[in-house]
Write a protein that holds these residues in place. Structure first.
Motif, PDB file in Angstrom:
ATOM      1  N   UNK A  30      44.873  -0.866  -7.001  1.00  0.00           N
ATOM      2  CA  UNK A  30      45.029  -0.033  -6.028  1.00  0.00           C
ATOM      3  C   UNK A  30      44.125   0.459  -6.726  1.00  0.00           C
ATOM      4  N   UNK A  31      42.687   0.644  -5.702  1.00  0.00           N
ATOM      5  CA  UNK A  31      41.858   1.386  -5.951  1.00  0.00           C
ATOM      6  C   UNK A  31      41.596   2.391  -4.638  1.00  0.00           C
ATOM      7  N   UNK A  32      42.090   3.781  -5.301  1.00  0.00           N
ATOM      8  CA  UNK A  32      41.814   5.086  -3.953  1.00  0.00           C
ATOM      9  C   UNK A  32      40.196   5.909  -4.611  1.00  0.00           C
ATOM     10  N   UNK A  33      40.367   6.299  -3.186  1.00  0.00           N
ATOM     11  CA  UNK A  33      39.362   7.603  -3.655  1.00  0.00           C
ATOM     12  C   UNK A  33      40.052   9.072  -3.826  1.00  0.00           C
ATOM     13  N   UNK A  34      39.437   9.884  -4.495  1.00  0.00           N
ATOM     14  CA  UNK A  34      40.398  10.348  -5.714  1.00  0.00           C
ATOM     15  C   UNK A  34      41.016  11.835  -4.570  1.00  0.00           C
ATOM     16  N   UNK A  35      40.886  11.032  -2.799  1.00  0.00           N
ATOM     17  CA  UNK A  35      41.639  12.558  -1.880  1.00  0.00           C
ATOM     18  C   UNK A  35      42.061  11.787  -1.319  1.00  0.00           C
ATOM     19  N   UNK A  36      42.627  10.328  -2.058  1.00  0.00           N
ATOM     20  CA  UNK A  36      43.379   9.359  -0.945  1.00  0.00           C
ATOM     21  C   UNK A  36      44.920   9.602  -1.486  1.00  0.00           C
ATOM     22  N   UNK A  37      46.102   8.862  -0.675  1.00  0.00           N
ATOM     23  CA  UNK A  37      45.712   9.824   0.496  1.00  0.00           C
ATOM     24  C   UNK A  37      46.046  10.731   1.191  1.00  0.00           C
ATOM     25  N   UNK A  38      45.685  11.503   2.083  1.00  0.00           N
ATOM     26  CA  UNK A  38      46.381  12.543   2.478  1.00  0.00           C
ATOM     27  C   UNK A  38      46.992  12.907   3.807  1.00  0.00           C
ATOM     28  N   UNK A  39      47.361  13.875   4.663  1.00  0.00           N
ATOM     29  CA  UNK A  39      48.664  14.330   5.199  1.00  0.00           C
ATOM     30  C   UNK A  39      48.324  12.843   6.042  1.00  0.00           C
ATOM     31  N   UNK A  40      47.157  12.445   6.987  1.00  0.00           N
ATOM     32  CA  UNK A  40      48.003  11.474   7.805  1.00  0.00           C
ATOM     33  C   UNK A  40      47.869  10.372   7.556  1.00  0.00           C
ATOM     34  N   UNK A  41      47.436   9.898   6.529  1.00  0.00           N
ATOM     35  CA  UNK A  41      48.239   8.510   5.939  1.00  0.00           C
ATOM     36  C   UNK A  41      49.859   8.838   5.791  1.00  0.00           C
ATOM     37  N   UNK A  42      49.838   9.672   5.502  1.00  0.00           N
ATOM     38  CA  UNK A  42      51.639   9.776   4.672  1.00  0.00           C
ATOM     39  C   UNK A  42      52.103   9.774   5.766  1.00  0.00           C
ATOM     40  N   UNK A  43      51.459  11.115   6.815  1.00  0.00           N
ATOM     41  CA  UNK A  43      52.571  10.356   8.108  1.00  0.00           C
ATOM     42  C   UNK A  43      52.386   9.258   8.776  1.00  0.00           C
ATOM     43  N   UNK A  44      51.426   8.327   9.137  1.00  0.00           N
ATOM     44  CA  UNK A  44      51.388   7.222   9.221  1.00  0.00           C
ATOM     45  C   UNK A  44      52.348   6.338   8.461  1.00  0.00           C
ATOM     46  N   UNK A  45      52.506   6.300   7.089  1.00  0.00           N
ATOM     47  CA  UNK A  45      53.239   5.284   6.858  1.00  0.00           C
ATOM     48  C   UNK A  45      54.622   6.638   6.275  1.00  0.00           C
ATOM     49  N   UNK A  46      55.101   7.040   6.656  1.00  0.00           N
ATOM     50  CA  UNK A  46      56.616   7.547   7.071  1.00  0.00           C
ATOM     51  C   UNK A  46      56.975   6.425   7.893  1.00  0.00           C
ATOM     52  N   UNK A  47      55.528   6.900   9.317  1.00  0.00           N
ATOM     53  CA  UNK A  47      56.564   5.892  10.425  1.00  0.00           C
ATOM     54  C   UNK A  47      57.018   4.456  10.332  1.00  0.00           C
ATOM     55  N   UNK A  48      56.073   3.963   9.745  1.00  0.00           N
ATOM     56  CA  UNK A  48      55.564   2.605   9.114  1.00  0.00           C
ATOM     57  C   UNK A  48      56.965   2.074   8.301  1.00  0.00           C
ATOM     58  N   UNK A  49      57.561   3.055   7.367  1.00  0.00           N
ATOM     59  CA  UNK A  49      58.621   3.227   6.563  1.00  0.00           C
ATOM     60  C   UNK A  49      59.495   2.726   7.177  1.00  0.00           C
ATOM     61  N   UNK A  50      60.107   4.263   8.135  1.00  0.00           N
ATOM     62  CA  UNK A  50      61.079   4.517   8.959  1.00  0.00           C
ATOM     63  C   UNK A  50      61.230   2.902   9.948  1.00  0.00           C
ATOM     64  N   UNK A  51      59.933   3.209  10.380  1.00  0.00           N
ATOM     65  CA  UNK A  51      60.349   1.648  11.543  1.00  0.00           C
ATOM     66  C   UNK A  51      60.527   0.083  10.671  1.00  0.00           C
ATOM     67  N   UNK A  52      59.796   0.011   9.418  1.00  0.00           N
ATOM     68  CA  UNK A  52      60.728  -1.313   8.773  1.00  0.00           C
ATOM     69  C   UNK A  52      62.018  -1.136   8.361  1.00  0.00           C
ATOM     70  N   UNK A  53      62.197   0.475   7.925  1.00  0.00           N
ATOM     71  CA  UNK A  53      64.245   0.582   7.377  1.00  0.00           C
ATOM     72  C   UNK A  53      64.938  -0.739   8.895  1.00  0.00           C
ATOM     73  N   UNK A  54      64.362   0.253  10.035  1.00  0.00           N
ATOM     74  CA  UNK A  54      65.480  -0.272  11.210  1.00  0.00           C
ATOM     75  C   UNK A  54      64.919  -1.568  11.793  1.00  0.00           C
TER      76      UNK A  54
END
Length: 165
Positions: A30-54
């Motif tokens: 995993x090659x991530x920029x020093x400031x990755x993930x930021x809050x927008x990524x975390x919100x999107x990922x949270x939504x994707x994980x909830x949708x995946x679980x459902x």
């Protein structure tokens, strides 16, 4: 399957990788920029994980990690806020602060529009805060038109023609 532009790679994120991003827990490879993930990524990922679980795996209508082709660094994300409603889909995007100002977001949006078109979508919607002028310019640069404004957001849309000449 990764999608490539001139300078970027859009990498579809699976559930396991989404959990690593959410947990700020990169693994070898995993090659991530020093400031990755930021809050927008975390919100999107949270939504994707909830949708995946459902509803199971959201790909291809999920989250795509934006990576620089030059060094492979993850610098943000772009993706769908769920599967299409008919032929209409909503999208979101964001870049870490260190990657802003280079046109990467518009480039990634152009690729996402092509992905959506290939999947039969005819209308793509996005929104931005009233004071987020940079995001508004990004959407316009990517071919979106402002169609509405309410007390909190500007709403944008682009329509895709499936007619091939």
């Amino acid at each position: 399957m990764e999608f490539r532009t001139a300078r970027l790679s859009l990498h579809p994120v699976d559930e396991q990788e989404a959990r690593r991003i959410r947990d700020h827990a990169p693994q070898a490879g995993d090659a991530w920029a020093a400031d990755y993930p930021f809050e927008g990524d975390l919100a999107a990922i949270g939504g994707i994980l909830r949708a995946t679980e459902q509803n199971g795996d959201q790909r291809p209508f999920g989250y795509y990690q934006i990576r620089l082709r030059s060094d492979g660094l993850a610098v943000g994300g772009v993706g769908f806020k769920g599967p299409p409603d008919g032929e209409v889909v909503e999208i979101g995007y964001g870049l870490v602060p260190s990657a802003r100002g280079h046109g990467y977001a518009a480039e990634a949006l152009g690729s996402l529009v092509q992905i959506a078109a290939d999947l039969g979508v005819t209308t793509i919607r996005a929104d931005t805060d009233l004071d987020n002028v940079a995001s508004q310019r990004t959407l316009e640069h990517a071919g979106f038109l402002q169609v509405e404004t309410d007390s909190q957001l500007h709403h944008y849309e682009t329509r895709i023609s499936h007619m091939r000449i």
